[in-house]
Design an enzyme around this catalytic site. Structure first.
Site, mmCIF file in Angstrom:
data_model
loop_
_atom_site.group_PDB
_atom_site.id
_atom_site.type_symbol
_atom_site.label_atom_id
_atom_site.label_comp_id
_atom_site.label_asym_id
_atom_site.label_seq_id
_atom_site.Cartn_x
_atom_site.Cartn_y
_atom_site.Cartn_z
ATOM 1 N N GLU A 53 0.820 -1.204 0.000
ATOM 2 C CA GLU A 53 0.000 0.000 0.000
ATOM 3 C C GLU A 53 0.859 1.261 0.000
ATOM 4 O OE1 GLU A 53 -2.029 -3.014 2.841
ATOM 5 O OE2 GLU A 53 -0.026 -2.574 2.043
ATOM 6 N N GLY A 297 14.649 -36.824 -4.797
ATOM 7 C CA GLY A 297 14.136 -37.696 -5.835
ATOM 8 C C GLY A 297 12.851 -38.446 -5.552
#
Length: 367
Positions: A53, A297
């Site tokens: 903002e 993996g």
């Protein structure tokens, strides 16, 4: 309820939010409009810097009095490393605020009420689903103390990540690999098992896009990682730290061999699969790892799935077929016994990168 123009502006705010890397804070984007004209956009770049903002207000370069502020997340209403955004909004003379979603953090209570009590028109819920997705990682970390876990892999059409010999370079093309490195850059940490280290010797760095290397995490119960492994290399190769999670009973001599100024060895409990993943995630959460990218993996992916610890999947699919039952599959865990019990992805998205596809989605929680 919302006009097409309002949706278009919030879409810009959502895209703007993705430019930041503010962990452990949430990604937030903002845009300011007056008289149907976009004045500025802003985002939260890094923790401790201006919130979205304030960034948008400053980027306007002139008064934004009477304007409408679009912001993806409820403005903060507390003083932390920066001041309350609610006060900055009031000081700027913003007349109307459109909010994507409420802040999941408990300390923000009262922001909407504060703005409304000062005469600002506030509406909540514009593109709520997209804005909520932006802060899913932050919300999980706030709620559980654990990082948001994304499983990422490149697979063939028959679901293989490597041949039976371990060859995996390259399943996908350059465009897909570039996107994969963008994912790394947007993550706080990247995790692999020691099997991947021994087979591929990956550096786990960001190379195809500009950005900062994430923290590198290796699951290595018995400290089998070689002392000269690329994942341990530091500057000029990388400025990232490496965390080696090992079992308490790992060989002390290996601890000494792998110790280094940017390498942290972290003992956790051992289980049948290696190291206790819940303990690992807890330790990462304590180190402000909010966004964790898991690159395998196969056994690591399977364990995350079996334990229900994965939140999202990012799977690149290449138009290749190995046709080998012994080739390495994406996930080698215990698995499920019926299609009905299979993990499902929801809120899915399919994109193409060259000749490859990327399937993205959140894991649906099974009862």
């Amino acid at each position: 309820m919302w006009s097409d123009f309002e949706r278009e502006v919030m879409e810009q705010a959502v895209e703007e939010a993705k430019r930041g890397r503010p962990s452990p804070n949430p990604r937030v984007g903002a845009a300011i409009v007056r008289d149907g004209k976009l004045l500025s956009v802003g985002h939260h770049e890094r923790a401790g810097e201006a919130h979205a903002e304030v960034d948008a207000i400053e980027n306007a370069g002139a008064s934004v009095e009477g304007a409408t502020l679009f912001v993806t997340l409820e403005p903060c209403n507390h003083r932390g490393r920066t001041g309350p955004c609610t006060e900055a909004i009031l000081e700027a003379g913003i007349a109307r605020v459109l909010i994507g979603c409420r802040d999941p953090a408990p300390h923000v209570a009262g922001a909407i009420e504060r703005l409304r009590s000062a005469g600002v028109e506030v509406e909540v819920g514009l593109m709520e689903q997209e804005c909520t997705a932006l802060v899913a990682d932050f919300a999980k970390h706030i709620r559980t103390g654990l990082p948001f876990v994304t499983l990422k892999a490149a697979v063939t059409l028959d679901g293989k990540i490597a041949t039976r010999t371990g060859d995996s370079k390259w399943i996908t093309g350059e465009e897909a690999r570039t996107e994969a490195h963008r994912m790394r850059e947007q993550s706080d940490a990247i995790l692999v098992g020691v099997g991947t280290v021994l087979a591929d010797d990956p550096a786990l760095t960001v190379r195809h896009v500009a950005g900062q290397d994430p923290t590198r995490v290796v699951l290595d119960a018995d400290l089998r990682t070689p002392a000269d492994a690329a994942v341990l290399a530091q500057a000029p190769a990388s400025s990232a730290r490496t965390l080696l999670f090992h079992a308490h009973d790992a060989d002390p001599s290996r601890r000494e061999a792998l110790s280094g100024p940017a390498v942290e060895l972290i003992p956790v409990s051992r289980d049948a699969r290696g190291v206790d993943l819940i303990e690992v995630l807890s330790e990462l959460g304590k180190r402000n790892v909010v966004r964790l990218l898991v690159e395998g993996g196969s056994g690591v992916h399977g364990t995350f799935l079996d334990l229900g610890l994965a939140d999202r999947a990012e799977i690149f699919i290449a138009p290749r077929i190995l046709g080998d039952a012994d080739a390495i599959t994406f996930a080698a865990g215990t698995g499920v016994q019926s299609i009905e019990r299979a993990w499902r992805l929801v809120r899915t998205r399919v994109r193409s990168f060259g000749s490859d596809w990327l399937v993205s989605g959140d894991f649906e929680r099974m009862e």
